[in-house]
Design an enzyme around this catalytic site. Structure first.
Site, PDB file in Angstrom:
ATOM      1  N   ALA A  66      -6.198 -18.480  29.353  1.00 55.05           N
ATOM      2  CA  ALA A  66      -5.069 -18.173  30.223  1.00 55.05           C
ATOM      3  C   ALA A  66      -5.291 -18.952  31.520  1.00 55.05           C
ATOM      4  O   ALA A  66      -6.420 -19.334  31.840  1.00 55.05           O
ATOM      5  CB  ALA A  66      -5.006 -16.683  30.485  1.00 55.05           C
ATOM      6  N   GLY A 111      -8.007 -16.904  26.201  1.00 51.12           N
ATOM      7  CA  GLY A 111      -6.699 -16.806  25.536  1.00 51.12           C
ATOM      8  C   GLY A 111      -6.526 -17.824  24.421  1.00 51.12           C
ATOM      9  O   GLY A 111      -5.739 -17.601  23.493  1.00 51.12           O
ATOM     10  N   GLU A 114      -8.209 -16.289  21.538  1.00 52.62           N
ATOM     11  CA  GLU A 114      -7.356 -15.161  21.129  1.00 52.62           C
ATOM     12  C   GLU A 114      -6.094 -15.647  20.410  1.00 52.62           C
ATOM     13  O   GLU A 114      -5.618 -15.003  19.474  1.00 52.62           O
ATOM     14  CB  GLU A 114      -7.006 -14.315  22.358  1.00 52.62           C
ATOM     15  N   GLU A 134     -14.539 -14.529  29.576  1.00 53.72           N
ATOM     16  CA  GLU A 134     -13.871 -13.801  30.664  1.00 53.72           C
ATOM     17  C   GLU A 134     -14.827 -13.111  31.624  1.00 53.72           C
ATOM     18  O   GLU A 134     -14.554 -13.025  32.827  1.00 53.72           O
ATOM     19  CB  GLU A 134     -12.890 -12.761  30.088  1.00 53.72           C
TER      20      GLU A 134
END
Ligand code: COA
Length: 260
Positions: A66, A111, A114, A134
């Site tokens: 992200a 992300g 993911e 993260e």
């Protein structure tokens, strides 16, 4: 329709979705996530599309996570909305009944990992690296990583990746079942298209029922899953392609599927 951060190319029943922010290693900002949702909504209703491949532009990254410049500004309430929107988009991809193949061509971090986890199949180039880093930023995975990684590999290995933030290379990802196959980078896309074409050559009603059946494994008990399988099997018996596929076998010829 054109998108700012995504390239969409549809050819011979295969849609290629390319995350296209190479200068930011294809990091997923909000705008890109919104576009990704729009792209998948469009692909859902496009009867000409049978299989989807997702990749990242450039040779370095699939998706490096992200967009940290957006995460940096979140307060607690905004953090919840942020995670829920990413989860909504990735769940939409995971629940897609048309098969989605991630062609992971480099970093798949946060992300990005993911996103790959929400796809149905994962192919990787030899230079790919996977990780959930993260905790290095003082946060935890929020787009499904704590759940899908633990389900796909196992909770012990997922815990290790998430708590240490260590990256793993493509061969380690293959060894632990995080990816299906690994190829030299130069071959990755042709191999992804080869797999997509093979899937696209089957009766698509059966393919979609198979995707739905396998995906129930994460959500229901064995008996409920078996019930779904029997129902989906019965539905496949009601298709034209079932008649054609079995008849073609008996007549020793190739089936001519019409996807009905
Ligand atoms: N969000 C926002 N921007 C990102 C990004 C992310 N997740 N990942 C990379 N970028 C940007 C960098 O800021 C840089 O932009 P700039 O040229 O404007 O400074 C550009 O992409 C290239 O990245 P850079 O860090 O210079 O490349 P590198 O080869 O030195 O390192 C990585 C590659 C992947 C190791 C490194 O970019 C990285 O650690 N990224 C963040 C990974 C992460 O924590 N993801 C989870 C986020 S929740």
């Amino acid at each position: 329709m054109d998108y700012k951060n995504i390239l969409l190319d549809i050819n011979e029943h295969i849609a290629l979705v390319t995350l296209n922010r190479a200068d930011k290693l294809n990091a997923l900002n909000h705008e890109t996530l919104v576009e990704l949702k729009e792209v998948f909504e469009r692909l859902k209703s496009d009867e000409n599309v049978f299989v989807i491949i997702i990749t990242g532009s450039g040779e370095k990254a699939f998706v490096a996570g992200a967009d940290i410049s957006e995460i940096n500004k979140l307060n607690m309430l905004e953090g919840k909305v942020f995670a829920e929107f990413g989860q909504e988009v990735f769940s939409f991809i995971e629940k897609f009944d048309k098969p989605v193949i991630a062609a992971v061509n480099g970093f798949a971090l946060g992300g990005g990992c993911e996103l790959a986890l929400s796809c149905h199949l994962r192919l990787a180039s030899e230079n790919a690296k996977f990780g959930q880093p993260e905790v290095n930023l003082g946060i935890i995975p929020g787009y499904g990583g704590t759940q899908r990684l633990a389900r796909l590999i196992n909770s012990g290995r997922a815990m290790e990746m998430i708590l240490t933030a260590d990256l793993i290379d493509a061969n380690e990802a293959l060894r632990i079942g995080l990816v299906n196959k690994v190829f030299p980078q130069i071959d990755l896309m042709s191999k992804a298209f080869e797999m997509a074409a093979k899937i696209a050559s089957k009766g698509q009603q059966a393919i979609r029922l198979a995707v739905k059946s396998v995906k129930t494994v994460d959500e229901v008990s064995l008996q409920e899953g078996l019930n779904f399988e029997a129902t989906h099997f019965a539905l496949s018996c009601g298709t034209e392609d079932f008649k054609e596929g079995t008849q073609a076998f008996l007549e020793k010829r190739k089936p001519n599927f019409i996807n009905k």
